[in-house]
Design an enzyme around this catalytic site. Sequence first.
Site, mmCIF file in Angstrom:
data_model
loop_
_atom_site.group_PDB
_atom_site.id
_atom_site.type_symbol
_atom_site.label_atom_id
_atom_site.label_comp_id
_atom_site.label_asym_id
_atom_site.label_seq_id
_atom_site.Cartn_x
_atom_site.Cartn_y
_atom_site.Cartn_z
ATOM 1 N N ARG A 202 0.887 -1.178 0.000
ATOM 2 C CA ARG A 202 0.000 0.000 0.000
ATOM 3 C C ARG A 202 0.917 1.217 0.000
ATOM 4 O O ARG A 202 1.681 1.422 0.944
ATOM 5 C CB ARG A 202 -0.898 -0.008 1.235
ATOM 6 C CG ARG A 202 -1.560 1.336 1.483
ATOM 7 C CD ARG A 202 -2.684 1.249 2.484
ATOM 8 N NE ARG A 202 -3.829 0.596 1.897
ATOM 9 C CZ ARG A 202 -5.058 0.605 2.426
ATOM 10 N NH1 ARG A 202 -5.287 1.237 3.552
ATOM 11 N NH2 ARG A 202 -6.044 -0.013 1.823
ATOM 12 N N HIS B 179 -7.184 0.734 -6.646
ATOM 13 C CA HIS B 179 -7.409 -0.114 -5.473
ATOM 14 C C HIS B 179 -8.046 -1.412 -5.990
ATOM 15 O O HIS B 179 -9.214 -1.699 -5.723
ATOM 16 C CB HIS B 179 -8.318 0.607 -4.477
ATOM 17 C CG HIS B 179 -8.277 0.034 -3.090
ATOM 18 N ND1 HIS B 179 -7.515 -1.072 -2.746
ATOM 19 C CD2 HIS B 179 -8.905 0.414 -1.942
ATOM 20 C CE1 HIS B 179 -7.687 -1.340 -1.472
ATOM 21 N NE2 HIS B 179 -8.521 -0.461 -0.958
ATOM 22 N N GLN C 130 -9.926 -3.925 -3.676
ATOM 23 C CA GLN C 130 -11.257 -3.468 -3.285
ATOM 24 C C GLN C 130 -12.255 -3.721 -4.406
ATOM 25 O O GLN C 130 -13.355 -4.237 -4.178
ATOM 26 C CB GLN C 130 -11.205 -1.973 -2.952
ATOM 27 C CG GLN C 130 -12.539 -1.399 -2.515
ATOM 28 C CD GLN C 130 -13.020 -1.963 -1.197
ATOM 29 O OE1 GLN C 130 -12.257 -2.011 -0.234
ATOM 30 N NE2 GLN C 130 -14.272 -2.383 -1.123
ATOM 31 N N ASP D 62 -17.357 6.869 -1.768
ATOM 32 C CA ASP D 62 -16.117 6.788 -0.988
ATOM 33 C C ASP D 62 -15.828 8.186 -0.448
ATOM 34 O O ASP D 62 -16.484 9.164 -0.854
ATOM 35 C CB ASP D 62 -14.978 6.277 -1.902
ATOM 36 C CG ASP D 62 -13.638 6.143 -1.186
ATOM 37 O OD1 ASP D 62 -13.614 6.066 0.053
ATOM 38 O OD2 ASP D 62 -12.595 6.101 -1.880
ATOM 39 N N CYS E 254 -16.302 1.427 0.373
ATOM 40 C CA CYS E 254 -15.074 0.674 0.665
ATOM 41 C C CYS E 254 -14.643 0.833 2.119
ATOM 42 O O CYS E 254 -13.867 0.018 2.611
ATOM 43 C CB CYS E 254 -13.955 1.112 -0.268
ATOM 44 S SG CYS E 254 -13.588 2.874 -0.113
ATOM 45 N N ARG F 235 -13.217 -8.775 0.916
ATOM 46 C CA ARG F 235 -11.825 -8.386 0.676
ATOM 47 C C ARG F 235 -10.924 -9.607 0.902
ATOM 48 O O ARG F 235 -10.037 -9.887 0.108
ATOM 49 C CB ARG F 235 -11.406 -7.268 1.639
ATOM 50 C CG ARG F 235 -11.993 -5.897 1.354
ATOM 51 C CD ARG F 235 -11.436 -5.303 0.083
ATOM 52 N NE ARG F 235 -9.986 -5.261 0.076
ATOM 53 C CZ ARG F 235 -9.242 -4.298 0.647
ATOM 54 N NH1 ARG F 235 -9.834 -3.284 1.222
ATOM 55 N NH2 ARG F 235 -7.920 -4.342 0.603
HETATM 56 N N1 NVA Z 1 -9.988 6.553 -1.578
HETATM 57 C C1 NVA Z 1 -9.621 6.152 -0.236
HETATM 58 C C2 NVA Z 1 -9.799 4.670 -0.069
HETATM 59 C C3 NVA Z 1 -9.520 4.144 1.302
HETATM 60 C C4 NVA Z 1 -9.658 2.650 1.430
HETATM 61 C C5 NVA Z 1 -8.198 6.588 0.055
HETATM 62 O O1 NVA Z 1 -7.344 6.411 -0.809
HETATM 63 O O2 NVA Z 1 -7.955 7.097 1.131
#
Ligand code: NVA
Length: 304
Positions: A102, A129, A132, A223, A262, A290
């Site tokens: 990540r 992502h 997800q 989101d 998400c 997930r």
């Molecule tokens: N768009 C959000 C997703 C978090 C799982 C971020 O990148 O913070």
Amino acid sequence: MNLEHFLADDQLNKKQILDLITLARDIKQQPEKYNQVLAGKSVAMIFEKPSLRTHVSFDIGIKKLGGHALYLGQQNGKLGERERVSDYAKNLSCYADAIVARVFNNSSIEQLAQHGSIPVINALCDKYHPCQALADFVTLAENFSDLSTVKLAYIGDANNVSNSLMLMAAIVGVDFTLVCPEGYGPEDKMFNKALKYSQDSGSKLLLTTDITALGPQDALYTDTWISMGDNTNVTDVLTTFKPYQVNHKLMAKTGASIVMHCQPAHLEEEITTELFDSEMSVAFQSAENRMWAQNAVLVSILAD
Ligand code: NVA
């Protein structure tokens, strides 16, 4: 299926995505069948950003497959600062069988894959992502018997999550509408490549700023309005985003039967508490998926 890496949704074709969905559902139904698939294998997990679902679902998911997961936070210095990302990748390749990462920048994911000699799984970056999106498509498949008839709309800030959903929808053949305030839509390059995939699959892909024009849908998705790594203050964008809040009124207007998120959810911002806590919300179903979706990826990448 033999996957080399899982970096971005559009590195997979329709069949590979559908096969991963099927495999995820099989692992979910019969976990004992897969409990030694990763025996003797170790996965190094790099986290440059905070995580609850991703960290826990990978860690516990890998153990459910008989493997071993190692968490690497930033205590040894930021990725690319103490040593080059390429050296980080080469070192991890000496010990681990795969990398889950990540990161802030997609280029770090690409460098890890380029310079390491082991598979890399993108656990979120600024652009994508994919874990997800795959989990969300497992959830859609569980809720709708025929994915090819599903209409999905994402409302809010175009970000890593919406990019991955848009690409996966376009490749798989799910109609997808992206509704973003002016100035918060996807990069042209990202949208255009999704458009090309949707033309190939025969699905509809729409981008609009007009929330009032959103037609009938099966599922709505939202989101956070501000993603990790974006230092904008929410109060600066509240007025712009407020009309794009996903709430019961929007569900009723579009006829959508489920709402997806998400997480983490910013209640009373992109979604109302009432809707998030309602029977229509499948946020926790997706959170569970997930783990099964990622395990399908791990099995496809690492199983002998
Ligand atoms: N768009 C959000 C997703 C978090 C799982 C971020 O990148 O913070």
